[in-house]
Design a protein around this motif. Structure first.
Motif, PDB file in Angstrom:
ATOM      1  N   PRO A 123      14.804  29.404   6.157  1.00  0.00           N
ATOM      2  CA  PRO A 123      13.772  29.718   7.162  1.00  0.00           C
ATOM      3  C   PRO A 123      14.210  29.374   8.602  1.00  0.00           C
ATOM      4  CG  PRO A 123      12.899  28.241   5.459  1.00  0.00           C
ATOM      5  CD  PRO A 123      14.308  28.534   5.094  1.00  0.00           C
ATOM      6  N   ASN A 124      15.046  28.350   8.746  1.00  0.00           N
ATOM      7  CA  ASN A 124      15.465  27.945  10.092  1.00  0.00           C
ATOM      8  C   ASN A 124      16.394  28.944  10.762  1.00  0.00           C
ATOM      9  OD1 ASN A 124      14.014  25.655   9.750  1.00  0.00           O
ATOM     10  ND2 ASN A 124      15.766  24.468   8.980  1.00  0.00           N
ATOM     11  N   TYR A 155      15.716  31.878  11.468  1.00  0.00           N
ATOM     12  CA  TYR A 155      14.945  32.801  12.301  1.00  0.00           C
ATOM     13  C   TYR A 155      14.397  32.124  13.538  1.00  0.00           C
ATOM     14  CZ  TYR A 155      15.656  35.453   8.135  1.00  0.00           C
ATOM     15  OH  TYR A 155      16.282  36.100   7.102  1.00  0.00           O
ATOM     16  N   LYS A 156      14.577  32.830  14.684  1.00  0.00           N
ATOM     17  CA  LYS A 156      14.072  32.287  15.944  1.00  0.00           C
ATOM     18  C   LYS A 156      12.677  32.822  16.190  1.00  0.00           C
ATOM     19  CE  LYS A 156      18.377  31.412  18.301  1.00  0.00           C
ATOM     20  NZ  LYS A 156      19.533  32.336  18.311  1.00  0.00           N
ATOM     21  N   MET A 157      11.773  31.928  16.362  1.00  0.00           N
ATOM     22  CA  MET A 157      10.396  32.338  16.612  1.00  0.00           C
ATOM     23  C   MET A 157      10.111  32.261  18.103  1.00  0.00           C
ATOM     24  SD  MET A 157       8.964  33.062  13.724  1.00  0.00           S
ATOM     25  CE  MET A 157      10.496  33.776  13.169  1.00  0.00           C
ATOM     26  N   PRO A 158       9.297  33.193  18.659  1.00  0.00           N
ATOM     27  CA  PRO A 158       8.920  33.079  20.067  1.00  0.00           C
ATOM     28  C   PRO A 158       8.254  31.731  20.324  1.00  0.00           C
ATOM     29  CG  PRO A 158       8.043  35.083  19.073  1.00  0.00           C
ATOM     30  CD  PRO A 158       8.634  34.283  17.968  1.00  0.00           C
ATOM     31  N   LYS A 159       8.506  31.171  21.492  1.00  0.00           N
ATOM     32  CA  LYS A 159       7.918  29.873  21.829  1.00  0.00           C
ATOM     33  C   LYS A 159       6.406  29.921  21.689  1.00  0.00           C
ATOM     34  CE  LYS A 159      11.103  27.357  24.683  1.00  0.00           C
ATOM     35  NZ  LYS A 159      11.708  27.281  25.998  1.00  0.00           N
ATOM     36  N   THR A 184       4.659  29.956  18.993  1.00  0.00           N
ATOM     37  CA  THR A 184       4.137  30.474  17.725  1.00  0.00           C
ATOM     38  C   THR A 184       3.717  29.301  16.843  1.00  0.00           C
ATOM     39  OG1 THR A 184       5.782  32.202  17.864  1.00  0.00           O
ATOM     40  CG2 THR A 184       4.655  31.954  15.752  1.00  0.00           C
ATOM     41  N   THR A 185       2.551  29.412  16.235  1.00  0.00           N
ATOM     42  CA  THR A 185       2.131  28.327  15.336  1.00  0.00           C
ATOM     43  C   THR A 185       1.893  28.871  13.938  1.00  0.00           C
ATOM     44  OG1 THR A 185      -0.148  28.667  15.987  1.00  0.00           O
ATOM     45  CG2 THR A 185       1.060  26.923  17.147  1.00  0.00           C
ATOM     46  N   LEU A 204       3.732  29.078  11.433  1.00  0.00           N
ATOM     47  CA  LEU A 204       4.789  29.874  10.805  1.00  0.00           C
ATOM     48  C   LEU A 204       5.953  28.989  10.385  1.00  0.00           C
ATOM     49  CD1 LEU A 204       5.401  33.320  12.544  1.00  0.00           C
ATOM     50  CD2 LEU A 204       5.499  32.825  10.106  1.00  0.00           C
TER      51      LEU A 204
END
Lengths: 94, 315, 253
Positions: free
Chosen positions: A82-83, A85-89, A91-92, A94
């Motif tokens: 899971p790490n 993937y970069k999530m937009p700043k 994001t909760t 997830l």
């Protein structure tokens, strides 16, 4: 001619919902005996709630020579983590 | 890779590197034949010791003085059987079966710990066996749990965990008897007098005399020397003895403040080798007992096998 | 002691003595089992039985003088004071004989504890409920061995049949009753043992049938356990078991 019966591998489930884990082996002539022997040998300290016994002969194992071929191919597939993937700043959940 | 001398030496080098890096060796891994044979010898000897060790303790199970003591002793002897069983299983992973190991024991080809060739003569001996013999075994087994062969090391971990109560129950018996009447105290001291030196011998000959030691250390079958382990045991035990008023039967026992070790008289190794060679008070009795009941069980095992075969045919 | 307490005391001793003597007999198997695994199994049963004996002795001490302990009851009574059934004191013989003895007793204990689990006495009820779990396992273990030996080799069949024939005369003793029972039955503390005779026999017949063992025809009955009339074997069991307590009166162990 002496015999010591055939060998069985013992798997014990310690708690409800837990996986059965390998505990060791016993010798026994038949299925019932294998189960009871496993109970008497491996659960005397209240370690179990369910037991599997499997004839040792029935276990198929990979060998150490297979190690590289079997398992190395999995060590660069980081997209399974899971790490990766970069999530937009911001994001909760997830 | 070519199957020649150099490939064997390559494998051996690889094997030794694994050991040096504390990577456990597993049953299907390549290993030098000498490593395999050395382990079979040591592990089966360990298994046999557990099994033969049931006899001197079993000698008192019907005479245990209280219900509590009877239950504890039964449970302890049962553990010995269980531990013998774990160890036989672990040894079987090296390609020898239990039947063969039992044969080797009965034919005198395999040894077991010489300590069990001494008789249990009074109830305090059950205390001494738990306190001293299991105490020495725990020191040894904690070391063996760090050894290089996976199945042996795992069996040791399980055994150490289960044997936690063995030494304590033995010491408790001694403590109770030392707090008891004059004849109880006498029994306790008499028992220590007889078991002290044999328990020191359990760690094997001095490092300088030990034939298997050097190679075993290199392969991490053993990770500490006999003399180190023996000294650790002495230091622990002397204090425990004094704590309940027992006297260590050694006039030369002195405490060395510099090394913080208790120093003892030279051990009577002649006696040790004599017992190892089969001339101890109970050597013949122990093997005769094992063989007798093994043979008496033969018809039961046969019947169970015939029954199992019939069952399979029905299915 | 009033008469109910006296009866309860006596009844607890019966239950405790049966368990202790059979437990002691099974402990003789220590390091002598036909396989290592079976050595552990027999010791496990022995431990269950000695544990049950201890609980019943402890309950019995509540009806005696203040200082009496479970150990006093186990180690300081003589053979005429023991009230176990004569079956359990019989020598172990070979493995078949031991298994048969165990089976005949465990089947009885299974039905007795099932009934006592409804006792109006809370302690009896609790101990029976707990004991029943263990006894059910003993029943399962011994009946499966009976079936193996009965259907094994000619030799094993002969041995197990001999054991049945030889032990049969001692089984009637388990169903003997006296004034203790009469009094406790009235108060629903225990049951009339004749009510569990048929269920006991049905179980025996059923397992014997699978094991191809013929039901013994021996009509002889050797009884007397609850009156303290035993076979000669009990005295020797006690001699050995009580040796330290007798040799060192008052010592703490």
């Amino acid at each position: 001619m002496d015999n010591q019966f055939s060998q069985w591998e013992v798997f014990i489930q310690k708690k409800n919902g837990a996986a059965h884990e390998h505990a060791g082996s016993v010798h026994a002539a038949d299925k019932n005996m294998a189960l009871q022997n496993a109970r008497d040998v491996y659960t005397r300290r209240n370690e179990g709630r369910s037991i599997w016994v499997v004839p040792t002969d029935s276990i198929v194992a990979s060998t150490i020579e297979d190690e590289v071929v079997f398992f190395d191919p999995a060590n660069d597939k980081i997209y399974r983590n899971p790490n990766f993937y970069k999530m937009p700043k911001g994001t909760t959940n997830l | 890779m070519q199957k020649n001398e150099s490939s064997i030496s390559f494998l051996e080098k690889q094997f030794q590197e694994k050991i040096n890096n504390d990577i456990k060796i597993e049953p299907k891994d390549w290993m030098p034949e000498a490593y395999r044979n050395n382990l079979i010898r040591q592990m089966s000897q360990h298994a046999h010791s557990e099994i033969i060790g049931m006899q001197p303790e079993g000698n008192w199970v019907l005479r245990a003085p209280t219900l509590r003591a009877k239950k504890i002793l039964l449970a302890k002897i049962q553990d010995e059987a269980g531990h013998g069983l774990y160890l036989y299983s672990a040894t079987e992973t090296l390609g020898i079966d239990r039947k063969e190991m039992i044969e080797q024991l009965q034919q005198g080809k395999a040894k077991y710990s010489s300590i069990f060739n001494y008789p249990t003569l009074n109830w305090a001996d059950i205390g001494a066996v738990g306190w001293l013999v299991d105490g020495a075994a725990i020191v040894n087994q904690t070391m063996l749990a760090r050894g290089s062969y996976g199945p042996y090391s795992r069996a040791m971990l399980r055994i150490c965990k289960e044997e936690g109560f063995h030494q304590r129950q033995g010491y408790e018996i001694m403590a109770k008897m030392m707090a008891g009447n004059a004849s109880q105290k006498e029994m306790a001291q008499d028992s220590l007098n007889r078991w002290w030196e044999p328990s020191l011998m359990m760690f094997g000959p001095h490092d300088s005399e030990s034939t298997h030691s050097e190679q075993s250390m290199k392969w991490k079958i053993k990770v500490e020397s006999n003399d180190n382990l023996r000294q650790r045991f002495i230091n622990k035990t002397v204090d425990q003895a004094h704590h309940i008023g027992l006297t260590i039967p050694d006039k030369n026992l002195t405490y060395n403040k510099e090394t913080r070790n208790w120093e003892i008289s030279p051990i009577n190794w002649e006696e040790f080798w004599n017992v190892v060679k089969g001339n101890g008070p109970c050597n013949r009795q122990r093997i005769a007992h094992h063989t007798k009941y093994h043979n008496e069980g033969q018809w039961v095992r046969e019947a169970a096998l015939v029954f199992a075969k019939k069952e399979m045919e029905i299915q | 002691m009033n008469s109910t307490n006296n009866a309860l005391y006596n009844y607890c001793l019966r239950l405790a003595d049966n368990n202790l003597i059979l437990g002691q007999r099974l402990a003789e198997w220590c390091s002598q089992g036909p396989t290592l695994e079976e050595d552990l199994a027999l010791t496990n049963i022995s431990l269950d039985l000695i544990g049950q004996a201890e609980s019943f002795y402890e309950f019995a001490t509540t009806f005696t003088e203040a200082n009496c302990t479970a150990d006093d009851l186990a180690f300081l009574r003589s053979e005429r004071e023991f009230v176990n059934n004569v079956l359990v004191e019989q020598p172990n013989g070979d493995f078949a004989y031991t298994i048969m003895k165990q089976f005949l007793f465990s089947t009885f204990a299974k039905h007795l504890y099932t009934a006592l689990a409804n006792s109006s006495n809370q302690t009896i009820c609790g101990l029976a409920t707990k004991g029943l779990k263990e006894v059910n396992y003993h029943y399962m273990h011994s009946s499966q061995w009976l079936i193996r030996l009965g259907n094994g080799t000619d030799k094993s069949k002969e041995k197990i049949q001999f054991a049945a024939n030889d032990l049969w005369c001692f089984t009637k003793d388990m169903f003997e009753m006296n004034s203790v029972d009469t009094l406790l039955i009235e108060q629903n503390i225990t049951i009339n043992l004749s009510t569990i005779y048929t269920p006991w026999k049905n179980d025996i017949e059923q397992v014997f049938k699978i094991a191809t063992i013929d039901l013994p025809t021996d009509t002889n009955k050797i009884i007397g356990g609850i009156k303290g009339i035993h076979t000669e074997h009990l005295g020797h069991i006690l001699c050995e078991m009580q040796y330290l307590q007798r040799a060192h009166p008052g010592a703490k162990w």
